[in-house]
Design a protein around this motif. Structure first.
Motif, PDB file in Angstrom:
ATOM      1  N   GLY A  94     -36.360  -0.742   6.964  1.00  0.00           N
ATOM      2  CA  GLY A  94     -36.970   0.195   6.031  1.00  0.00           C
ATOM      3  C   GLY A  94     -38.138   0.924   6.655  1.00  0.00           C
ATOM      4  O   GLY A  94     -38.632   0.554   7.729  1.00  0.00           O
ATOM      5  N   PRO A  95     -38.601   1.987   6.005  1.00  0.00           N
ATOM      6  CA  PRO A  95     -39.713   2.780   6.545  1.00  0.00           C
ATOM      7  C   PRO A  95     -40.984   1.946   6.661  1.00  0.00           C
ATOM      8  O   PRO A  95     -41.305   1.151   5.778  1.00  0.00           O
ATOM      9  CB  PRO A  95     -39.880   3.890   5.501  1.00  0.00           C
ATOM     10  CG  PRO A  95     -38.563   3.955   4.793  1.00  0.00           C
ATOM     11  CD  PRO A  95     -38.048   2.559   4.763  1.00  0.00           C
ATOM     12  N   ILE A  96     -41.706   2.131   7.764  1.00  0.00           N
ATOM     13  CA  ILE A  96     -42.988   1.474   7.946  1.00  0.00           C
ATOM     14  C   ILE A  96     -43.976   2.483   8.509  1.00  0.00           C
ATOM     15  O   ILE A  96     -43.597   3.494   9.101  1.00  0.00           O
ATOM     16  CB  ILE A  96     -42.897   0.254   8.893  1.00  0.00           C
ATOM     17  CG1 ILE A  96     -42.455   0.691  10.297  1.00  0.00           C
ATOM     18  CG2 ILE A  96     -41.956  -0.797   8.343  1.00  0.00           C
ATOM     19  CD1 ILE A  96     -42.521  -0.423  11.324  1.00  0.00           C
ATOM     20  N   GLY A 142     -34.956   4.416  -0.520  1.00  0.00           N
ATOM     21  CA  GLY A 142     -34.949   4.999   0.813  1.00  0.00           C
ATOM     22  C   GLY A 142     -34.504   6.440   0.854  1.00  0.00           C
ATOM     23  O   GLY A 142     -34.426   7.042   1.929  1.00  0.00           O
ATOM     24  N   VAL A 143     -34.211   7.043  -0.317  1.00  0.00           N
ATOM     25  CA  VAL A 143     -33.768   8.434  -0.403  1.00  0.00           C
ATOM     26  C   VAL A 143     -34.890   9.269  -1.008  1.00  0.00           C
ATOM     27  O   VAL A 143     -35.409   8.931  -2.080  1.00  0.00           O
ATOM     28  CB  VAL A 143     -32.485   8.569  -1.235  1.00  0.00           C
ATOM     29  CG1 VAL A 143     -32.048  10.025  -1.318  1.00  0.00           C
ATOM     30  CG2 VAL A 143     -31.379   7.703  -0.641  1.00  0.00           C
ATOM     31  N   HIS A 144     -35.277  10.347  -0.336  1.00  0.00           N
ATOM     32  CA  HIS A 144     -36.423  11.146  -0.766  1.00  0.00           C
ATOM     33  C   HIS A 144     -36.114  12.635  -0.642  1.00  0.00           C
ATOM     34  O   HIS A 144     -35.198  13.046   0.072  1.00  0.00           O
ATOM     35  CB  HIS A 144     -37.653  10.828   0.090  1.00  0.00           C
ATOM     36  CG  HIS A 144     -37.910   9.372   0.292  1.00  0.00           C
ATOM     37  ND1 HIS A 144     -38.549   8.593  -0.644  1.00  0.00           N
ATOM     38  CD2 HIS A 144     -37.579   8.533   1.321  1.00  0.00           C
ATOM     39  CE1 HIS A 144     -38.624   7.347  -0.200  1.00  0.00           C
ATOM     40  NE2 HIS A 144     -38.045   7.289   0.982  1.00  0.00           N
ATOM     41  N   ASP A 145     -36.938  13.452  -1.319  1.00  0.00           N
ATOM     42  CA  ASP A 145     -36.876  14.897  -1.158  1.00  0.00           C
ATOM     43  C   ASP A 145     -37.701  15.298   0.063  1.00  0.00           C
ATOM     44  O   ASP A 145     -38.837  14.840   0.231  1.00  0.00           O
ATOM     45  CB  ASP A 145     -37.426  15.614  -2.392  1.00  0.00           C
ATOM     46  CG  ASP A 145     -36.566  15.382  -3.619  1.00  0.00           C
ATOM     47  OD1 ASP A 145     -35.340  15.261  -3.455  1.00  0.00           O
ATOM     48  OD2 ASP A 145     -37.122  15.319  -4.741  1.00  0.00           O
ATOM     49  N   ALA A 146     -37.172  16.171   0.885  1.00  0.00           N
ATOM     50  CA  ALA A 146     -37.876  16.612   2.088  1.00  0.00           C
ATOM     51  C   ALA A 146     -39.179  17.316   1.744  1.00  0.00           C
ATOM     52  O   ALA A 146     -40.187  17.152   2.446  1.00  0.00           O
ATOM     53  CB  ALA A 146     -36.980  17.534   2.913  1.00  0.00           C
ATOM     54  N   VAL A 147     -39.186  18.092   0.670  1.00  0.00           N
ATOM     55  CA  VAL A 147     -40.409  18.836   0.322  1.00  0.00           C
ATOM     56  C   VAL A 147     -41.542  17.884  -0.044  1.00  0.00           C
ATOM     57  O   VAL A 147     -42.713  18.146   0.258  1.00  0.00           O
ATOM     58  CB  VAL A 147     -40.143  19.832  -0.821  1.00  0.00           C
ATOM     59  CG1 VAL A 147     -39.241  20.962  -0.354  1.00  0.00           C
ATOM     60  CG2 VAL A 147     -39.552  19.139  -2.042  1.00  0.00           C
ATOM     61  N   THR A 148     -41.217  16.768  -0.672  1.00  0.00           N
ATOM     62  CA  THR A 148     -42.242  15.784  -1.023  1.00  0.00           C
ATOM     63  C   THR A 148     -42.800  15.122   0.234  1.00  0.00           C
ATOM     64  O   THR A 148     -44.007  14.905   0.363  1.00  0.00           O
ATOM     65  CB  THR A 148     -41.647  14.718  -1.956  1.00  0.00           C
ATOM     66  OG1 THR A 148     -41.117  15.364  -3.125  1.00  0.00           O
ATOM     67  CG2 THR A 148     -42.711  13.721  -2.387  1.00  0.00           C
ATOM     68  N   PHE A 149     -41.915  14.821   1.168  1.00  0.00           N
ATOM     69  CA  PHE A 149     -42.333  14.228   2.444  1.00  0.00           C
ATOM     70  C   PHE A 149     -43.259  15.172   3.206  1.00  0.00           C
ATOM     71  O   PHE A 149     -44.315  14.771   3.710  1.00  0.00           O
ATOM     72  CB  PHE A 149     -41.085  13.894   3.264  1.00  0.00           C
ATOM     73  CG  PHE A 149     -41.352  13.532   4.692  1.00  0.00           C
ATOM     74  CD1 PHE A 149     -41.929  12.322   5.029  1.00  0.00           C
ATOM     75  CD2 PHE A 149     -41.005  14.407   5.720  1.00  0.00           C
ATOM     76  CE1 PHE A 149     -42.167  11.978   6.365  1.00  0.00           C
ATOM     77  CE2 PHE A 149     -41.235  14.078   7.046  1.00  0.00           C
ATOM     78  CZ  PHE A 149     -41.815  12.865   7.364  1.00  0.00           C
ATOM     79  N   ILE A 150     -42.868  16.440   3.304  1.00  0.00           N
ATOM     80  CA  ILE A 150     -43.676  17.418   4.034  1.00  0.00           C
ATOM     81  C   ILE A 150     -45.031  17.597   3.368  1.00  0.00           C
ATOM     82  O   ILE A 150     -46.066  17.678   4.040  1.00  0.00           O
ATOM     83  CB  ILE A 150     -42.929  18.757   4.147  1.00  0.00           C
ATOM     84  CG1 ILE A 150     -41.684  18.591   5.017  1.00  0.00           C
ATOM     85  CG2 ILE A 150     -43.838  19.844   4.718  1.00  0.00           C
ATOM     86  CD1 ILE A 150     -40.773  19.806   5.033  1.00  0.00           C
ATOM     87  N   SER A 151     -45.043  17.642   2.047  1.00  0.00           N
ATOM     88  CA  SER A 151     -46.301  17.793   1.314  1.00  0.00           C
ATOM     89  C   SER A 151     -47.228  16.612   1.571  1.00  0.00           C
ATOM     90  O   SER A 151     -48.429  16.783   1.829  1.00  0.00           O
ATOM     91  CB  SER A 151     -46.020  17.924  -0.177  1.00  0.00           C
ATOM     92  OG  SER A 151     -47.216  17.980  -0.918  1.00  0.00           O
ATOM     93  N   ALA A 198     -28.820   4.291   8.705  1.00  0.00           N
ATOM     94  CA  ALA A 198     -30.012   4.965   8.187  1.00  0.00           C
ATOM     95  C   ALA A 198     -30.765   4.038   7.247  1.00  0.00           C
ATOM     96  O   ALA A 198     -30.163   3.374   6.401  1.00  0.00           O
ATOM     97  CB  ALA A 198     -29.626   6.242   7.443  1.00  0.00           C
ATOM     98  N   ASP A 199     -32.072   3.998   7.411  1.00  0.00           N
ATOM     99  CA  ASP A 199     -32.904   3.301   6.437  1.00  0.00           C
ATOM    100  C   ASP A 199     -33.779   4.289   5.665  1.00  0.00           C
ATOM    101  O   ASP A 199     -34.586   3.898   4.837  1.00  0.00           O
ATOM    102  CB  ASP A 199     -33.768   2.225   7.105  1.00  0.00           C
ATOM    103  CG  ASP A 199     -34.631   2.759   8.226  1.00  0.00           C
ATOM    104  OD1 ASP A 199     -34.505   3.939   8.580  1.00  0.00           O
ATOM    105  OD2 ASP A 199     -35.441   1.975   8.769  1.00  0.00           O
ATOM    106  N   GLN A 200     -33.609   5.584   5.948  1.00  0.00           N
ATOM    107  CA  GLN A 200     -34.326   6.618   5.213  1.00  0.00           C
ATOM    108  C   GLN A 200     -33.518   7.915   5.277  1.00  0.00           C
ATOM    109  O   GLN A 200     -33.003   8.288   6.335  1.00  0.00           O
ATOM    110  CB  GLN A 200     -35.724   6.831   5.806  1.00  0.00           C
ATOM    111  CG  GLN A 200     -36.661   7.661   4.935  1.00  0.00           C
ATOM    112  CD  GLN A 200     -38.082   7.657   5.494  1.00  0.00           C
ATOM    113  OE1 GLN A 200     -38.283   7.720   6.701  1.00  0.00           O
ATOM    114  NE2 GLN A 200     -39.066   7.569   4.621  1.00  0.00           N
ATOM    115  N   MET A 201     -33.408   8.591   4.136  1.00  0.00           N
ATOM    116  CA  MET A 201     -32.691   9.858   4.086  1.00  0.00           C
ATOM    117  C   MET A 201     -33.516  10.866   3.302  1.00  0.00           C
ATOM    118  O   MET A 201     -34.115  10.533   2.264  1.00  0.00           O
ATOM    119  CB  MET A 201     -31.314   9.712   3.442  1.00  0.00           C
ATOM    120  CG  MET A 201     -30.486  10.999   3.495  1.00  0.00           C
ATOM    121  SD  MET A 201     -28.863  10.844   2.715  1.00  0.00           S
ATOM    122  CE  MET A 201     -29.305  11.123   0.997  1.00  0.00           C
TER     123      MET A 201
END
Length: 442
Positions: free
Chosen positions: A8-10, A252-261, A371-374
């Motif tokens: 998972g993400p760390i 483990g699934v997220h929106d790219a815009v939220t990640f970038i923000s 994949a552990d994150q998408m």
């Protein structure tokens, strides 16, 4: 068979010095000498195809000639006359397909004049050494509401304030800037430039920004139309399109815009968790920015999956090549169809696609990406704006951003007909302001 579960993400996958290197300025600024040398390459074409290719129609040969003569601040005033966000556009515009792509030297030699870097040299020079280049006209007594402090809203507000109108910007986010502040890769706009540029724009005077004001919640179109002489909507695209897959409710699934923000607002990049094996779904600039930054945070593998062929991607070839150079694997003609994992993502099942006379279709051939994150970057949509006519999820406009509702204009990503570029949003905001000014002073 299901893939082996990942950890998972760390956070903190890379040391501070590696993070600093990965997120350093993508295009470091030119020195004064380098700018003069670069300016000397311009042919100063009489028909100037670079100007035609610029959505804001900056007089590029003129400002380059001023740089050549050692007058970058004068060059900057020419740029800002057409594009008040010329500093940001110099950093984030896809110049390779706009002005530089049209450059005569690009056609003749495959090496265009460095228009973007020259524009940055000029605008940075003026912003650092002089006060605001424009003065506000005498107050007109007219009041305009601008909804959204993104590129379109800021450009519209500045032009209206310059004409002497009082402008109130209603912005939902804590900071102005919109996409420039929250949605662009950190390595393209270092040193908090988006916030500094927004503050610099406000120096014209006559602009008030009210944060925490979301359209449809704290403010409504009816109330704004009743209180103000005109309303401009530069609300962007706040909604995120869904990705239809089997087993979507998995960690483990997220929106790219939220990640970038989140990345753009982080004070310490080492605190941001990222997966070991990351999959990004999409083919536009958001997908590229997400993938490159995931790799920059320390992901071991990053795979960008796009459903169509490479030449159909929304991201430019330059950005595609940048991603590949930064270690991102680009996979074309494939689409996720299912997610694997017991509670947490462990794999993304993809199907090969083929495009023929009947459109895009699945071939039936499937494979699994560990994949552990998408991240989903499959497009954004306009949140419901009641009362306004929309077409394909965007506000219908005519002329210079006029909607079919009295006293309401729109521009930027939320308006139909745009191409989702910062520079286009600036042009639409500016042109709407001109139309609003003409209407208010008839």
């Amino acid at each position: 068979m299901p893939t082996q579960p990942q950890t998972g993400p760390i956070a903190g996958r890379l040391p501070a010095d590696a993070l600093a290197e990965n997120f350093a300025d993508l295009h470091p600024p030119l020195s004064a000498h380098e700018a003069r040398v670069a300016a000397d390459r311009c042919y100063f074409c009489h028909d100037a195809p670079c100007v035609t290719a610029c959505p804001t129609e900056i007089d590029i040969p003129l400002f380059i000639r001023e740089i050549q003569a050692g007058r970058p601040e004068t060059a900057a005033r020419e740029i800002f006359e057409a594009n008040i966000l010329g500093g940001m556009c110099a950093r984030v515009c896809p110049t390779e397909v706009l002005c530089e792509g049209a450059c005569v030297r690009e056609a003749a030699e495959g090496k265009p004049v460095q228009i973007g870097l020259l524009q940055r040299h000029a605008t940075d020079s003026l912003m650092a050494r002089q006060g605001h280049p424009f003065t506000r006209a005498a107050p007109t007594g007219k009041r305009v509401a601008v909804v959204g402090a993104g590129p379109a809203g800021l450009a519209c507000a500045h032009r209206l304030a310059r004409y002497g109108h009082d402008v109130v910007i209603c912005e939902g986010a804590p900071k102005p800037g919109g996409l420039n502040e929250y949605g662009i890769a950190a390595y393209k706009t270092v040193d908090d430039f988006a916030a500094r540029e927004a503050a610099w724009i406000m120096e014209i005077g006559g602009i008030e920004v009210r944060h925490g004001q979301w359209l449809g919640r704290e403010v409504t179109l009816d109330a704004l139309r009743a209180e103000y002489d005109a309303v401009f909507l530069g609300i962007g695209l706040a909604g995120v399109n869904d990705l239809v897959v089997e087993n979507p409710a998995i960690e483990g699934v997220h929106d790219a815009v939220t990640f970038i923000s989140a990345l753009r607002q982080a004070e310490d990049l080492a605190t941001l968790p990222v997966g070991r094996d990351v999959v990004v779904v999409g083919g536009g600039m958001t997908a590229i920015d997400c993938a490159v930054q995931a790799k920059g945070l320390g992901a071991q593998t990053v795979t960008l999956v796009y459903r169509r062929a490479r030449d159909r991607m929304g991201a430019s070839r330059y950005e595609q090549d940048l991603a590949a150079q930064r270690g991102v694997r680009l996979m074309f003609e494939a689409v996720p169809v299912a997610l694997e994992g017991e509670g947490r993502l462990s794999g993304v099942v993809c199907e090969r696609m083929a495009e023929g006379p009947d459109g895009l279709r699945g071939t039936g051939e499937r494979f699994v990406l560990p994949a552990d994150q998408m991240f989903r970057a499959v497009g954004q949509r306009l949140d419901d704006v009641k009362m306004l006519e929309t077409e394909r999820g965007k506000v219908v406009t005519q002329g210079s951003g006029r909607t079919r509702m009295d006293k309401v204009w729109a521009g930027g990503d939320c308006a139909a007909g745009g191409d989702d570029l910062t520079v286009t949003a600036v042009a639409q905001g500016r042109d709407a302001a001109e139309d609003i000014h003409g209407t208010l002073t008839e």
